[in-house]
Design an enzyme around this catalytic site. Sequence first.
Site, short mmCIF file in Angstrom:
data_model
loop_
_atom_site.label_atom_id
_atom_site.label_comp_id
_atom_site.label_asym_id
_atom_site.label_seq_id
_atom_site.Cartn_x
_atom_site.Cartn_y
_atom_site.Cartn_z
N CYS A 105 102.62 40.11 79.30
CA CYS A 105 104.07 40.05 79.48
C CYS A 105 104.52 39.50 80.83
CB CYS A 105 104.71 41.41 79.24
SG CYS A 105 103.75 42.55 78.26
N LYS B 294 111.17 50.54 69.11
CA LYS B 294 110.13 49.69 68.53
C LYS B 294 109.92 49.95 67.05
CE LYS B 294 106.37 52.75 69.83
NZ LYS B 294 105.00 52.91 70.23
N HIS C 41 108.60 42.13 72.60
CA HIS C 41 107.14 41.94 72.54
C HIS C 41 106.76 42.06 71.07
CE1 HIS C 41 106.79 43.46 76.83
NE2 HIS C 41 107.87 44.09 76.45
N GLN D 105 95.11 39.87 72.40
CA GLN D 105 96.32 40.15 71.63
C GLN D 105 96.84 38.86 71.03
OE1 GLN D 105 98.53 41.83 75.00
NE2 GLN D 105 98.52 43.79 73.92
#
Length: 646
Positions: A337, A472, A518, A384
């Site tokens: 990030c 989220k 994200h 990721q």
Amino acid sequence: MINITFPDNSVRQYESGVTPLEIAKSLSEGLARNVLSAKVNGKMWDAMRPVNEDATIQLFTWDDPEGKATFWHSSAHLMAEAIEALYKGVKFGIGPAVDAGFYYDIDTGDLTLTEADLVAIEKKMLELAREKQTFDRVDVSKAEALKYFTEKGDEYKEELISELEDGTITYYKCGNFTDLCRGPHIPNTGFIKAVKLTSLAGAYWRGDEKRKQLTRVYGITFPKQKELDEYLVLLEEAKKRDHRKLGRELELFMFSDTVGKGLPIWLPKGTELRLRLQEYLTKIQKEYGYEQVITPHIGGKQLYVTSGHWDHYGEDSFRPITTPEEGEEYLLKPMNCPHHCMIFKWKPRSYKDLPFRCAEFGTVYRYEQSGELHGLTRVRSFTQDDAHIFCRPDQVKEEFIRVMEIIEIIFKALDFNNFEAQISLRDPTDTEKYVGSDENWAKAEAAIQEACAEKGLPAHVEYGEAAFYGPKLDFMVKDALGRKWQLGTIQVDYNLPERFDLTYIGADNEKHRPVMVHRAPFGSMERFVAVLLEHCAGEFPLWLAPDQVIILPVSEKYLNFAKNLQSYLKKSDIRALIDERNEKIGRKIRDAEMKKYPYMLIVGEKEEAENQVSVRKHGQVDLGTMPTEAFAEMIRKQVEEEQNKR
Ligand SMILES: [Zn+2]
Ligand SMILES: [Zn+2]
């Protein structure tokens, strides 16, 4: 009288001192027979413990995760009682419930427990269970508790008590066994009808490698023998599908202590598989307007001081790397990030440029204790399938929908047809601990829920589970054995744009803060491949299989034809290998079945003469003879269909 409020908001009156069990009885006899524990005013509670004030209540049975946890934790007490009865002088650490069952950490002194001991302990547990012993809760003072365990000679409990506050300490007595515990427990041991102690392991006291290693005994219990039998069948099947075992057998990945613990190494076939997944996701992401970036594996320490990660995780992570001359400090990147924030910040952005969707297969490094490492699911380095979406607050919902579509496409292409979502929102009673404006939170939380509703995605809401920086959405898939895994995630973030002072110029010519999202559909490549392996037991969909076809020449005479065939298939983007061994064709077929190659091509005299192949599909399906071109076309079509189950 006190007022008891039920989950459906209905209220009933009871005498003060009523127990959850009695409340259950007032509702139905069936519920009363099955109630294991309760939640009273948000606190876990024994079914037998009196309630003395107005309260909200939830009752738990075996069908609830909370009920199972109470059942299994109580079983840990029962196991400790059995062990104490069989082996005098053993000392006890902690005995919690886990995802499936429970464990107890035990200091057995000079004694080494064996498999035979486990059988004896199981027997003793069942004997004690039949006595229907109750779990009696007793408040004790700190001094009393310390005295009891000092006299007993259990320094582990002493240490735990010494850290507790006086006035908050409780014992639970079950038969002859007294344990320091907060509870809750099941009404009596008679509920436990089936016991299996599954394994023994070493575990450092309090997870500290410098302290004594205790014996951890794992077990699982059930309210019915039939459920244990079913569980054991499932366990056998799960063992066969263990991704660590399949990873070795299929030559997908390896670990080497010389390279370092928890650092997965992808072998050629595993790499082939992983690249297919990455290429597939990349292709879809392009359709959805993502732009690919590449960033370094390390970043200056200041980057993580700014992001806040250094304060949060710095102490528990890999140590900084320093340069020899300037003494600069770098960190192995624990997440992508901050690098992506710098990409956003690199040039002025206008509202018309948003959303900016920045994607990277970014490898990150996180320190995990060596005892926690597990195959590809708990590692110290992983990649990721990361992306960060920088957008305007009014674009959050649309972006969620788009990410959900990507996740759906991928899950379907991989035969994960059973998935659901968890929406994690703020704790509405404690909004202080979250960053970002109330208005933006409300907007984003509504956006997530609306997005799920619009996509018809089954989702449940958990209040108070949001991160401090934003709400989220997590995706859970159910695998072929019905086990749930958490995979993809989408997360709103109000924190990093603030910390990195990210702005865009709005239509009003003023500076505004973008929202950062994200997201990672797979979660990580490592974890995803592990779950995929256990789901499909190594029988990948054709498009993903590292080796799609194996060519089996009936004798050496046809090796040349086999090689020509292989290069023909390669040109058609079909991955084929040849079994060149001097073996009987029957043996070759059997071995190929074992290795789970999706297709076998048997070639001999007739096939060579007519440029044909005899096709067998994995699972002993004979498809007969066909021209080579027709076979290639069939494969191409199947791959296309598998990838487009939209
Ligand atoms: Zn307990
Ligand atoms: Zn991120």
